[in-house]
Design a protein around this motif. Structure first.
Motif, PDB file in Angstrom:
ATOM      1  N   GLN A   1     -21.016  50.173 101.575  1.00 29.72           N
ATOM      2  CA  GLN A   1     -21.826  51.087 102.384  1.00 29.72           C
ATOM      3  C   GLN A   1     -21.583  50.846 103.882  1.00 29.72           C
ATOM      4  OE1 GLN A   1     -26.016  50.243 101.857  1.00 29.72           O
ATOM      5  NE2 GLN A   1     -26.588  52.392 102.196  1.00 29.72           N
ATOM      6  N   GLN A   2     -21.629  49.586 104.283  1.00 32.20           N
ATOM      7  CA  GLN A   2     -21.395  49.251 105.688  1.00 32.20           C
ATOM      8  C   GLN A   2     -20.020  49.713 106.136  1.00 32.20           C
ATOM      9  OE1 GLN A   2     -23.476  48.031 108.048  1.00 32.20           O
ATOM     10  NE2 GLN A   2     -24.935  48.449 106.424  1.00 32.20           N
TER      11      GLN A   2
ATOM     12  N   ILE B   1     -19.071  52.419 109.079  1.00 31.95           N
ATOM     13  CA  ILE B   1     -18.193  52.070 110.203  1.00 31.95           C
ATOM     14  C   ILE B   1     -16.997  53.025 110.290  1.00 31.95           C
ATOM     15  CG2 ILE B   1     -16.603  50.310 111.083  1.00 31.95           C
ATOM     16  CD1 ILE B   1     -18.567  48.211 109.844  1.00 31.95           C
TER      17      ILE B   1
ATOM     18  N   LYS C   1     -23.708  47.128  99.198  1.00 30.14           N
ATOM     19  CA  LYS C   1     -24.065  47.107 100.617  1.00 30.14           C
ATOM     20  C   LYS C   1     -22.833  46.914 101.499  1.00 30.14           C
ATOM     21  CE  LYS C   1     -28.799  45.488 100.049  1.00 30.14           C
ATOM     22  NZ  LYS C   1     -29.630  44.286 100.081  1.00 30.14           N
TER      23      LYS C   1
ATOM     24  N   LEU D   1     -20.122  42.643 108.509  1.00 27.49           N
ATOM     25  CA  LEU D   1     -20.714  43.532 107.498  1.00 27.49           C
ATOM     26  C   LEU D   1     -22.058  43.006 107.022  1.00 27.49           C
ATOM     27  CD1 LEU D   1     -17.443  44.211 105.496  1.00 27.49           C
ATOM     28  CD2 LEU D   1     -18.450  45.601 107.325  1.00 27.49           C
ATOM     29  N   GLY D   2     -22.298  41.723 107.195  1.00 23.10           N
ATOM     30  CA  GLY D   2     -23.595  41.168 106.820  1.00 23.10           C
ATOM     31  C   GLY D   2     -23.501  39.731 106.348  1.00 23.10           C
TER      32      GLY D   2
ATOM     33  N   ILE E   1     -27.642  42.195 112.056  1.00 21.58           N
ATOM     34  CA  ILE E   1     -26.660  42.652 111.072  1.00 21.58           C
ATOM     35  C   ILE E   1     -27.333  42.628 109.708  1.00 21.58           C
ATOM     36  CG2 ILE E   1     -24.630  41.923 112.393  1.00 21.58           C
ATOM     37  CD1 ILE E   1     -24.449  39.474 110.628  1.00 21.58           C
ATOM     38  N   PRO E   2     -26.814  43.384 108.731  1.00 19.98           N
ATOM     39  CA  PRO E   2     -27.499  43.472 107.432  1.00 19.98           C
ATOM     40  C   PRO E   2     -27.581  42.122 106.710  1.00 19.98           C
ATOM     41  CG  PRO E   2     -25.844  45.205 107.653  1.00 19.98           C
ATOM     42  CD  PRO E   2     -25.632  44.252 108.796  1.00 19.98           C
TER      43      PRO E   2
ATOM     44  N   LEU F   1     -27.307  40.828 103.221  1.00 17.96           N
ATOM     45  CA  LEU F   1     -26.725  41.448 102.025  1.00 17.96           C
ATOM     46  C   LEU F   1     -27.374  40.980 100.734  1.00 17.96           C
ATOM     47  CD1 LEU F   1     -22.993  41.187 103.145  1.00 17.96           C
ATOM     48  CD2 LEU F   1     -24.413  43.236 103.178  1.00 17.96           C
TER      49      LEU F   1
ATOM     50  N   ASP G   1     -26.623  57.654 104.872  1.00 15.52           N
ATOM     51  CA  ASP G   1     -25.993  56.668 105.748  1.00 15.52           C
ATOM     52  C   ASP G   1     -25.285  57.330 106.913  1.00 15.52           C
ATOM     53  OD1 ASP G   1     -26.743  54.387 104.428  1.00 15.52           O
ATOM     54  OD2 ASP G   1     -25.044  54.490 103.031  1.00 15.52           O
TER      55      ASP G   1
END
Lengths: 353, 353
Positions: free
Chosen positions: A344-345, A349, A341, A265-266, A301-302, A304, A18
């Motif tokens: 992780q995000q 960041i 996730k 974040l998602g 954006i992700p 999730l 990442d």
């Protein structure tokens, strides 16, 4: 006898996927101990909920075997020190995560509760604040109806609210302080002053993550929380319904405003489909299909994860046992994956910052 | 030759079952015309959506046959003059009905839209105001995305907003005045000033019923609307979920407060169950069973009906055609029955006043 330098040299070939840098440059390798034919060391990840934990451990073992000696015993301790957003030292909370939706009733509280429980399950110190002033659901979801948090006077004279601990996480809700059968007809200033008290005047202790279950909309509470606290990021919950997606876009737009600027974040898609027990292969897309994925793609954006519409999830919340405390449940895995996730995000960041 | 007096005497034996008085005392018999062997008259009901319309017409025919002459032809015209709550003359609106829920996402907008359409289908002059400032859904539900209402200057110099008419009802939403992709980060005072404008500065014309789709919660908009306008009554929407019922109780409590005192017209249970097309006899109570009925019993208010969780309802709203405009749909009947009960409750309340 091999040396610490050799170990570091070998591990400098292992990249954190990442963060796109090697573990040594990232200062993630600690406490190297070498005894005869055994080497042990610690890999300090940026979050205990790192979804790449197994992958990184495997890559470390391979590097030692490949670059030093394939017969040496390798003892890897995977630990973590959660990175935090600057400015949160006051509260002792490393990362404040908002769970928001635009539209109400899309399962925001369910996602917030299970996100907090999943982060705890991965080893993080976690809290959950129910900021849905007009419709607090945390007391019911955690089986804490009628509970009253204690207030404790500190040595410096300040009085602090003690969050209630259950299933390993620290919990607080405006619902603990109001009669569940009484309305809360509050205009904005009363609501925002209540939320500030729950954040400032509470003994949250050291937390890696504080998840805030936001009210629907983009009103007083949102403006106050976004402008007064260093928010690490926001998770958007939606159903696949057009009307829910439209509100999710409004909610996302608020976080992206220049004056607010909170990282997204998602997206979690809730109530994605229903599967009757008698027809386990059928998925009924009652609210439409794939709206969350499309929204994530559009906003880059992700995505999730998606959570099906399950009677079990509704029952669990109604009965005081959120899904993610039952590790046998297949839905728990979906929530754990979402939590990984999110963590992780946040790590990505914070590391870039 | 029979006389008007005989007709009135006969009809004085017909009781209005809801109002518990006879039609003559209630002044509901108008325009009696007698020709040879035929008598015709008008029965002026208190609402065109009266669920007892057929029953009353039948009772009138029976009374003439029984007390005067069973061979006489009877021509009954069932009409209505909707009773209004005092104080609404300013707006020209006889009855303002709030559709509220406590919790968001329980289908409040779906119920509000279909209630308005059903009242119109029964012959009432109806309007629908979407007061869900942070998540307006009326533009999507009625296929009016991108529409802009016109403003018209009246002879006295005042400028009034013209509601948009579709499917026979007058529609207005904050969503017509904002960019659907932009957030509406408004604190309370801005939100309440917007709602006052939509009510006061709009050419609603003469309406029997204005249905207001309220935002979730019990915040600024609720307090402003309840304290500044003569509200005829409130309809509470809930799902059977424990957390939704808890919020419904809070919402109901607000209307019952001494300082607010708005009559509760009844409870609608939405998303009651799901029935897959392949298993038409199975009802999946995804969110629990019977919560709305129990709540109505506990609070001694009418249970207005249950609406199943149907993909069709979600699709209809998403595609700009609310269910109640398609008279072939079985769900339409459920909404019509709900509208009749709402109108009935209002008539009872207004008549007793």
């Amino acid at each position: 006898m091999i040396t610490k330098e050799q170990v570091l040299e070998a591990l400098s070939y292992v990249e954190e996927p990442d963060l796109k840098k090697d573990l040594v440059t990232l200062n993630m390798i600690q406490n190297i101990v070498i005894e005869d034919q055994k080497v042990s060391f610690e890999v300090v990840l940026t979050t205990p909920a790192c979804p790449l934990k197994d992958h990184i451990e495997h890559a470390c073992r391979n590097a030692i075997a490949h670059f030093i000696d394939k017969n040496i015993a390798v003892d890897v301790h995977m630990t973590s020190r959660v990175l935090g957003k600057e400015g949160n030292q006051l509260l002792g909370i490393k990362n404040i995560i908002l769970v928001s939706s635009g539209k109400g009733g899309v399962g925001k509280s369910t996602v917030a509760a299970n996100l907090a429980l999943s982060l705890h399950a991965k080893g993080a110190k976690t809290g959950l604040l129910d900021a849905d002033i007009y419709g607090p659901s945390l007391p019911i979801m955690f089986g804490l109806e009628g509970e009253k948090p204690q207030s404790v006077q500190h040595e410096d004279g300040t009085v602090k609210i003690q969050p209630i601990e259950k299933f390993g996480i620290k919990l607080l809700s405006i619902g603990f302080f109001t009669d569940p059968n009484q309305p809360i007809p509050w205009r904005g200033p009363m609501a925002t002053s209540a939320i500030k008290q729950l954040l400032n005047d509470t003994d949250w202790g050291d937390l890696d993550y504080l998840v805030i279950d936001m009210p629907p909309g983009t009103g007083d509470i949102h403006i106050t929380v976004a402008q007064n606290y260093p928010i690490a990021g926001a998770v958007i919950v939606t159903t696949p319904q057009h009307v829910a997606l439209a509100d999710a876009i409004k909610g996302m737009g608020m976080f992206l405003m220049d004056s607010i600027n909170i990282p997204l974040l998602g997206i979690v898609e809730n109530m994605a489909y229903f599967t009757p027990a008698e027809l386990p292969e059928n998925k009924y897309y009652i609210f439409g299909k794939g709206g969350g994925t499309r929204l994530a793609e559009e906003y880059k954006i992700p995505f999730l994860g998606e959570i099906p519409l399950l009677k079990g999830i509704s029952d669990a919340g109604d009965n005081g046992f959120p899904i993610a405390i039952d590790e046998e449940d297949p839905t728990t895995k979906a929530f754990i994956a979402i939590a990984e996730k999110v963590a992780q995000q946040l790590s990505i960041i914070q590391a870039v910052r």
